[in-house]
Design an enzyme around this catalytic site. Structure first.
Site, short mmCIF file in Angstrom:
data_model
loop_
_atom_site.label_atom_id
_atom_site.label_comp_id
_atom_site.label_asym_id
_atom_site.label_seq_id
_atom_site.Cartn_x
_atom_site.Cartn_y
_atom_site.Cartn_z
N ARG A 164 0.85 -1.22 0.00
CA ARG A 164 0.00 0.00 0.00
C ARG A 164 0.88 1.26 0.00
O ARG A 164 0.57 2.24 0.68
CB ARG A 164 -0.93 0.03 1.22
CG ARG A 164 -1.94 -1.07 1.27
CD ARG A 164 -2.94 -1.00 0.12
NE ARG A 164 -4.03 -1.95 0.33
CZ ARG A 164 -3.97 -3.25 0.03
NH1 ARG A 164 -2.88 -3.75 -0.55
NH2 ARG A 164 -5.00 -4.03 0.25
N SER A 258 -10.15 -0.58 3.79
CA SER A 258 -9.40 -0.80 5.03
C SER A 258 -8.86 0.55 5.51
O SER A 258 -8.24 1.27 4.74
CB SER A 258 -8.21 -1.72 4.79
OG SER A 258 -8.63 -2.97 4.32
N GLU A 358 -4.32 4.02 6.31
CA GLU A 358 -4.12 3.91 4.85
C GLU A 358 -4.50 5.18 4.11
O GLU A 358 -3.79 5.60 3.20
CB GLU A 358 -5.00 2.78 4.30
CG GLU A 358 -4.28 1.51 3.95
CD GLU A 358 -5.11 0.67 2.97
OE1 GLU A 358 -5.77 1.24 2.09
OE2 GLU A 358 -5.08 -0.57 3.11
#
Ligand code: EPU
Length: 362
Positions: A164, A258, A358
């Site tokens: 990510r 997420s 994130e």
């Protein structure tokens, strides 16, 4: 080129947070972008690149000039002996692009079906799901340096992909020393956060397709159906079914997927935690470290269903924070971040692990 003022951003962020862009320009063609960069009024102003808004928490109105990327187009660039090279304009909806590749007979993106956002956002976040990350299929991208207006291309190594993560999420520490992508420079040495606008993304999809299975949810589908050799379209359908069952549809319940990354710990740290928490969900990585399921950690701290104002922890997946309302009375970015901070604190106090968010917080 149309410059719009006081533009509501609620329709453009998947959390459905109410906020405005003081100034917004829709980038629908590369000439639009060149015209903007050539205009002294805008060339030097701070800019914020908005893709699908699916990984974004807005904590107030946005002062920098918002560049809303609406560059479209998808095509087969080249069919080599071994692979199809396909290209998407940065503004293309990612899932529609994935569906298009499958329809065309170009396989390899099926595990990445139904991920919200645009093709241009995919490399920024190095999106991943069900055992495949964007970097596994990435060929190259084109972008424009927002300080100089120069176009440049990056290959996978230059994008600095990680879990990510990419060069687009890091501050430009060395900015100013040399223009990105110019001969003799090394783009990898530069963080490109806030400095680049991705215009096109190219993927390399091998002709010798091989299913990526082995992820628990996909194994379950194979057992349930008895299909041992699923086709790319079958995997695409399964991934859509799994995601629809587990993750909230942003059109109905605002969210950014997420909210935290799954943390990685050393084997020593992990054995220590396992000794205290034998049921902890974890996966051993090839490099010896261990990835922990952040959703499990958050659920273990009792957060499922808890809320701050209209921001809540999703009942079916504790790693996802949701906005309970999609109208003007929904969660503010401040409420989302208050909830996120409270979760971080309690996970840290119990497990000694600091969860890393994130989304981009603006
Ligand atoms: N779990 C719990 N409680 C929860 C949530 C999860 O115990 O509330 C456990 C599950 O039982 C499972 C494990 O945690 O054993 C992992 O859960 P899941 O398979 O749902 O995946 P994840 O690790 O939570 C990651 C990605 C997702 C991606 C899925 C599938 C991150 C941060 N998230 O989630 O990506 O779709 O795997 O590959 O890596 C995203 O980045 O926005 C995203 C949705």
């Amino acid at each position: 080129m149309l410059v719009e003022k006081n533009v509501p951003l609620q329709p453009y962020n998947s959390f459905h947070i109410v906020a405005k862009a003081q100034t917004l320009v829709r980038i629908q063609s590369e000439p639009d972008l060149h015209a903007l960069m050539a205009d002294p009024q805008w060339a030097a102003s701070d800019k914020f690149v908005l893709g699908g808004g699916s990984n974004l928490v807005l904590t107030g109105d946005v002062r920098p000039l918002v560049l809303k990327v609406e560059l479209m187009g998808r095509r087969l660039v080249q069919a080599t002996e071994k692979a199809f090279i396909v290209e998407a304009g940065a503004g293309e909806n990612w899932h529609d692009f994935v569906a298009w590749t499958i329809d065309q007979g170009y396989f390899g993106l099926e595990n990445l079906a139904l991920i919200p956002g645009t093709a241009g956002g995919a490399p920024v976040q190095n999106i991943g799901a069900y055992g495949v990350e964007l970097q596994d299929r990435f060929e190259s991208l084109d972008a424009i340096d927002l300080r100089t207006g120069h176009e440049f291309a990056l290959d996978a190594a230059q994008c600095g992909f990680g879990y990510r993560d990419s060069v687009f999420k890091h501050a430009p520490h060395l900015a100013g020393k040399a223009p990105v992508g110019q001969p003799g420079t090394e783009p990898r040495a530069f963080g490109l956060a806030g400095r680049a606008l991705i215009t096109r993304v190219r993927l390399c999809l091998p002709k010798a397709w091989k299913a990526t299975l082995g992820y628990a949810d996909l194994d379950k589908k194979m057992q349930q159906t008895g299909m041992t050799a699923p086709t790319p379209r079958q995997i695409f359908d399964w991934v859509c079914e799994i995601r629809r069952a587990k993750l909230p549809d942003p059109a109905v319940l605002g969210n950014a997927g997420s909210f935290f990354k799954n943390p990685t710990v050393s084997p020593e740290q992990c054995s220590d935690i396992i000794a205290r928490e034998p049921k902890i969900v974890h996966y051993r990585l090839d490099n010896g470290s261990v990835k922990l399921a952040a959703g499990w950690l958050i659920e273990a701290c009792g957060w499922k269903g808890k809320s701050v104002g209209q921001a809540a922890v999703y009942e079916k997946q504790a790693l996802v924070l949701v906005n309970r309302r999609t109208d003007a009375q929904g969660a503010t970015g401040g409420e989302v971040m208050l909830l996120a901070k409270a979760i971080q604190t309690s996970v840290y106090e119990r497990f000694g692990i600091l969860l890393e968010p994130e989304p981009v917080v603006l």
